[in-house]
Structures are given as structure tokens and as C-alpha cells.
Design an enzyme around this catalytic site. Structure first.
Site, PDB file in Angstrom:
ATOM      1  N   ARG A   1      23.567  43.706  38.930  1.00 31.48           N
ATOM      2  CA  ARG A   1      23.375  42.650  39.913  1.00 31.48           C
ATOM      3  C   ARG A   1      22.676  41.468  39.249  1.00 31.48           C
ATOM      4  O   ARG A   1      21.790  41.682  38.415  1.00 31.48           O
ATOM      5  CB  ARG A   1      22.425  43.245  40.929  1.00 31.48           C
ATOM      6  CG  ARG A   1      22.479  42.967  42.209  1.00 31.48           C
ATOM      7  CD  ARG A   1      22.048  44.001  43.215  1.00 31.48           C
ATOM      8  NE  ARG A   1      23.216  44.711  43.654  1.00 31.48           N
ATOM      9  CZ  ARG A   1      24.215  44.161  44.322  1.00 31.48           C
ATOM     10  NH1 ARG A   1      24.179  42.892  44.665  1.00 31.48           N
ATOM     11  NH2 ARG A   1      25.253  44.891  44.658  1.00 31.48           N
TER      12      ARG A   1
ATOM     13  N   ASN B   1      15.943  43.274  29.663  1.00 29.63           N
ATOM     14  CA  ASN B   1      17.274  43.851  29.908  1.00 29.63           C
ATOM     15  C   ASN B   1      17.833  44.363  28.585  1.00 29.63           C
ATOM     16  O   ASN B   1      17.443  43.905  27.517  1.00 29.63           O
ATOM     17  CB  ASN B   1      18.202  42.771  30.472  1.00 29.63           C
ATOM     18  CG  ASN B   1      19.583  43.298  30.788  1.00 29.63           C
ATOM     19  OD1 ASN B   1      19.733  44.402  31.331  1.00 29.63           O
ATOM     20  ND2 ASN B   1      20.610  42.539  30.447  1.00 29.63           N
TER      21      ASN B   1
ATOM     22  N   HIS C   1      21.505  44.852  26.563  1.00 30.67           N
ATOM     23  CA  HIS C   1      22.895  44.391  26.614  1.00 30.67           C
ATOM     24  C   HIS C   1      23.649  44.984  25.424  1.00 30.67           C
ATOM     25  O   HIS C   1      23.151  44.940  24.295  1.00 30.67           O
ATOM     26  CB  HIS C   1      22.934  42.859  26.568  1.00 30.67           C
ATOM     27  CG  HIS C   1      24.311  42.317  26.664  1.00 30.67           C
ATOM     28  ND1 HIS C   1      24.991  42.233  27.854  1.00 30.67           N
ATOM     29  CD2 HIS C   1      25.168  41.886  25.709  1.00 30.67           C
ATOM     30  CE1 HIS C   1      26.201  41.745  27.626  1.00 30.67           C
ATOM     31  NE2 HIS C   1      26.340  41.539  26.329  1.00 30.67           N
TER      32      HIS C   1
HETATM   33  C1  GRF Z   1      24.383  50.021  29.042  1.00 27.53           C
HETATM   34  O1  GRF Z   1      25.471  49.923  28.160  1.00 27.53           O
HETATM   35  C2  GRF Z   1      23.599  48.756  29.039  1.00 27.53           C
HETATM   36  O2  GRF Z   1      23.610  48.085  27.818  1.00 27.53           O
HETATM   37  C3  GRF Z   1      24.302  47.933  30.082  1.00 27.53           C
HETATM   38  O3  GRF Z   1      24.701  48.857  31.065  1.00 27.53           O
HETATM   39  C4  GRF Z   1      24.843  50.151  30.485  1.00 27.53           C
HETATM   40  C5  GRF Z   1      23.994  51.089  31.286  1.00 27.53           C
HETATM   41  O4  GRF Z   1      24.211  52.435  30.934  1.00 27.53           O
HETATM   42  N1  GRF Z   1      23.448  46.876  30.572  1.00 27.53           N
HETATM   43  P1  GRF Z   1      23.278  53.580  31.554  1.00 27.53           P
HETATM   44  O5  GRF Z   1      23.381  53.481  33.062  1.00 27.53           O
HETATM   45  O6  GRF Z   1      21.881  53.338  31.053  1.00 27.53           O
HETATM   46  O7  GRF Z   1      23.846  54.863  31.036  1.00 27.53           O
END
Ligand code: GRF
Length: 188
Positions: free
Chosen positions: A91, A107, A109
Site C-alpha cells: 500500500r 522499506n 525493495h
Molecule cells: C519482498 O520481496 C520485499 O522486497 C517486497 O515485498 C516482498 C515481501 O515478501 N517489498 P515477504 O512478505 O516478506 O515474504
């Protein structure tokens, strides 16, 4: 001990890596709560198992995003949360929420930013046939995937890699560096 709130929408494997790092004493923090917007998220099972309090709040119950965020801010304040850790939370926040947690929200990424911003970073890197991609932990700012990096690691894409094997490699690196990056922020 600093209080973390981890935000998840799905699997929660990064949330799990954070819980494991705390349990092993590698990350000196307290996971005060997990915030989730999706009742079907597997992350909820992980929280239950680890006995982490959950705030499960669907944005559909609110007429606008800011009303949704106001409730979350109120809860975070009541729990004295020091740092918000976004871990697959699907979100985008309004400037109101980002302003309320300026320099207090990180965050992860799945690319070596600024390359491959957006929701399909792993697939985009794979399809672009680049030789390497990576993982970035960064501060959250109003511009999506554009905040200052805290920690980055490169991940090689070999000729043998499939999208699936690349995803696994990236997630492994995410699970290594997210706890390190959080510890770095907390120790600064
Ligand atoms: C990860 O690849 C992260 O980089 C991205 O969303 C994914 C989340 O995976 N923002 P999880 O829910 O932690 O397994």
C-alpha cells in the site's frame, strides 16, 4: 529497547527473518506489533506463532486513505513505536502518514535501487536480461522507492537462473540484510 512495528500484506518471510534475528540476539529491538491489511496474509500465522500482537485493518472499511492511516497512527503512538518496518506492505501511504513517521520508516525493495522501481522489480530485472540486480533497504519518502538507501546488496543473475530461482536468491539476501539494516538504523 526500541519498539518496531512491522507492516505486512502477504507471506511475511521478511517479518519472520526479523523475528528470528531478534530471537537470536542479532537485532536488539522489540517487535511491538504487526500491522496487516490482508486477512489472507500468511504473515498473520507467523505473528500468531510468535505471539506478536496484530492489527488487522482493512482499508475498505474507511471512506478515504487518511482516515485509515489516522487510526494506524493512533495505535502506533499508543504502543510507543519508534520505527516502522515495511515488509511487503502493498500500500502506498499519503504524505500525512509519511510526515508523521519522517525518518522513522524503512522499506525493503527487491532491486538495487534506483534500478527497477515498482511492484514487479524481480520480474522486471529478469526480463530485462541484466547480469545483476539486488536488494535495497531504504528510508520511506513521499516519492515511491526513492528514499535514501540504508543498505544495498547486489545479486548476480546467472544464465541458469529462472525467475523462480532468482526470486529465491533475492529473498535469501533480503532476509540477511533487513535485520542488519534495522540494527544499523537503531544504533546510529
Ligand atoms: C519482498 O520481496 C520485499 O522486497 C517486497 O515485498 C516482498 C515481501 O515478501 N517489498 P515477504 O512478505 O516478506 O515474504
Amino acid at each position: 529497547m526500541k519498539n518496531l512495528a512491522v507492516f505486512c500484506s502477504g507471506n511475511g518471510s521478511n517479518f519472520q527473518a526479523i523475528l528470528d534475528a531478534v530471537r537470536r540476539g542479532k537485532l536488539k529491538a522489540h517487535v511491538a506489533l504487526m500491522v496487516c491489511d490482508n486477512p489472507k496474509a500468511y504473515a498473520l500465522e507467523r505473528a500468531k506463532k510468535a505471539q506478536i500482537p496484530v492489527v488487522l485493518l482493512s482499508p475498505k472499511l474507511f471512506t478515504n486513505r487518511q482516515d485509515y492511516e489516522k487510526i494506524i497512527v493512533r495505535i502506533l503512538k499508543s504502543q510507543a513505536v519508534d520505527l516502522i518496518v515495511l515488509a511487503g506492505f502493498m500500500r502506498i501511504f499519503t504524505p500525512y502518514f509519511i510526515g508523521a513517521y519522517r525518518n522513522k520508516m524503512v522499506n525493503i525493495h527487491p532491486s538495487y535501487l534506483p534500478a527497477f522501481k515498482g511492484a514487479h522489480a524481480i520480474r522486471d530485472a529478469f526480463e530485462a536480461k541484466v547480469k545483476e540486480t539486488g536488494v535495497t533497504v531504504h528510508w520511506v519518502t513521499v516519492k515511491v522507492d526513492a528514499g535514501q538507501p540504508i543498505l544495498q546488496k547486489r545479486v548476480k543473475i546467472s544464465k541458469q537462473d529462472t525467475l523462480d530461482s532468482l526470486e529465491k536468491k533475492i529473498h535469501r539476501v533480503e532476509h540477511q540484510i533487513y535485520p542488519l539494516a534495522i540494527q544499523k538504523v537503531l544504533s546510529a
